[in-house]
Design an enzyme around this catalytic site. Structure first.
Site, PDB file in Angstrom:
ATOM      1  N   THR A 253      22.256   6.678  52.608  1.00 46.20           N
ATOM      2  CA  THR A 253      21.598   7.794  52.386  1.00 46.20           C
ATOM      3  C   THR A 253      21.893   8.507  51.253  1.00 46.20           C
ATOM      4  O   THR A 253      21.869   9.837  50.984  1.00 46.20           O
ATOM      5  CB  THR A 253      21.888   8.999  53.505  1.00 46.20           C
ATOM      6  N   ARG A 255      22.124   6.614  47.366  1.00 48.03           N
ATOM      7  CA  ARG A 255      21.535   6.279  46.245  1.00 48.03           C
ATOM      8  C   ARG A 255      21.100   4.869  46.432  1.00 48.03           C
ATOM      9  O   ARG A 255      21.736   3.996  46.814  1.00 48.03           O
ATOM     10  CB  ARG A 255      22.117   6.510  44.873  1.00 48.03           C
ATOM     11  N   ASP A 279      17.592   5.535  53.670  1.00 50.06           N
ATOM     12  CA  ASP A 279      16.708   6.483  53.136  1.00 50.06           C
ATOM     13  C   ASP A 279      16.431   6.789  51.590  1.00 50.06           C
ATOM     14  O   ASP A 279      15.784   7.768  51.318  1.00 50.06           O
ATOM     15  CB  ASP A 279      17.469   7.757  53.672  1.00 50.06           C
ATOM     16  N   GLU A 284      12.376   4.969  43.191  1.00 42.17           N
ATOM     17  CA  GLU A 284      11.686   5.591  44.346  1.00 42.17           C
ATOM     18  C   GLU A 284      10.534   6.471  43.652  1.00 42.17           C
ATOM     19  O   GLU A 284      10.429   6.962  42.639  1.00 42.17           O
ATOM     20  CB  GLU A 284      12.609   6.845  44.890  1.00 42.17           C
ATOM     21  N   HIS A 303      13.726   8.974  51.676  1.00 39.29           N
ATOM     22  CA  HIS A 303      14.507  10.045  51.111  1.00 39.29           C
ATOM     23  C   HIS A 303      14.541  11.481  51.294  1.00 39.29           C
ATOM     24  O   HIS A 303      14.441  12.464  50.762  1.00 39.29           O
ATOM     25  CB  HIS A 303      14.355  10.130  49.484  1.00 39.29           C
TER      26      HIS A 303
END
Length: 337
Positions: A253, A255, A279, A284, A303
């Site tokens: 959770t 990077r 996540d 991204e 995320h």
């Protein structure tokens, strides 16, 4: 005669400073930026954009720049000759060119000491761990498709109780995760540049500091809470992933680039790792070519670990308070470069 008392001269009004708030669309964009702008006092003139390229004139005139996960490159810094500060509205700061900022003498700050994100990131970490342990995603999908999957899934179901949780990075967020692990009767090991100290370790149920390789060999669950730097990029590569037990799970959770994503997909596809809860991704949002999207036994979320309503308010307040403190001549907090 007595002379009339004289009063001290009124302080000079502080000059108005230009603040550029750069908030990416995927974390709220202009609407979130406008709410953030409303938190500033009168000595700040705030312009809200969704990328640093959007308004060249505002960038050129900016004294202070707040970025919400939007890249700040060397070119952006060069185009802002009056810039005094880059404030990241996040714990992470990897999307700012720190070398270029350092060369210009521009401090870069995050919100690390605020703990603004720690509660929700810790909760999301456990949501992913529990989803993997209880096979929630395949169980839900099977039932929706009228498939009573209990006979097939029961061999994969497991408990958190009695398992060892390895925490990579025992900062504010890592500690929140560890506190929750105690409630699940988990054993805690952690790694980082230095031990947390006997008081912290005792408070966390006798947590032990290990080297990274030893932690990977020991843990049933490994969760990452480290910043992304040149040193930590691909921290879990193929060689390190091979140290994990075949029954272990990886949770990220922090990077996406902390893990070699292809190496993780290889391990999941080969069955040398039990599962992963992710996540965060690199880049991204992830492209359709990302193999992890179709890898076995993964639980994925976009995320969301730092973006609850409550968290966003705390993040905005922490970022604005640091910038306002700078405007008032106070020392900066959380300088990362």
């Amino acid at each position: 005669m007595t002379s009339a008392p004289h009063s001290d001269p009124a302080p000079e009004p502080r000059p108005v400073k230009n603040v550029l708030a750069v908030v990416s669309p995927h974390v709220g964009g202009r609407a979130a930026g406008s709410a953030l702008a409303g938190l500033f006092p009168g000595q700040a003139r705030v312009t809200v954009v969704e990328s640093a390229d959007e308004d060249p004139a505002a960038l050129r005139e900016a004294h202070l720049l707040i970025t919400g996960l939007s890249p700040v490159t060397a070119d952006h810094l060069a185009a802002a000759p009056q810039l005094e500060l880059v404030q990241c509205a996040s714990h992470g700061f990897d999307y700012v060119d720190l070398d270029a900022a350092r060369e210009r003498g521009i401090p870069v700050c995050n919100i690390g000491s605020s703990g603004a994100e720690k509660q929700n990131v810790a909760e999301q970490t456990f949501a992913l761990m529990l989803a993997l342990a209880k096979q929630l995603v395949p169980a839900h999908t099977a039932l929706v498709e009228a498939d009573w999957a209990l006979p097939r899934l029961q061999q994969s179901l497991t408990e958190l109780s009695g398992k060892t949780l390895g925490i990579i990075g025992l900062g504010h967020i890592g500690e929140e995760v560890a506190r929750r692990a105690l409630a699940f009767d988990m054993t805690i090991v952690y790694t980082g540049p230095r031990p947390a100290g006997p008081e912290t370790e005792a408070r966390l149920g006798g947590a032990r500091h290990l080297g990274l390789d030893a932690l990977l060999r020991t843990s049933d669950y490994v969760t990452l809470h480290a910043p992304l730097t040149d040193r930590t990029r691909n921290l879990l590569d193929a060689e390190r992933l091979a140290l994990l037990k075949p029954t272990a799970f990886v949770i990220n959770t922090a990077r996406g680039a902390l893990i070699d994503q292809d190496a993780l997909a290889d391990a999941l596809e080969a069955g040398t790792l039990a599962g992963a809860g992710l996540d965060v991704f690199d880049p991204e949002p992830p492209t359709a070519a990302l193999r992890l999207l179709k890898a076995p036994n993964v639980v994925l979320s976009p995320h969301v670990a730092g973006v609850t309503r409550e968290t966003l308010v705390r993040i905005a307040l922490a970022a604005v308070q640091n910038v306002v403190g700078h405007l008032e001549g106070k020392p900066l907090r959380d300088v990362v470069s």
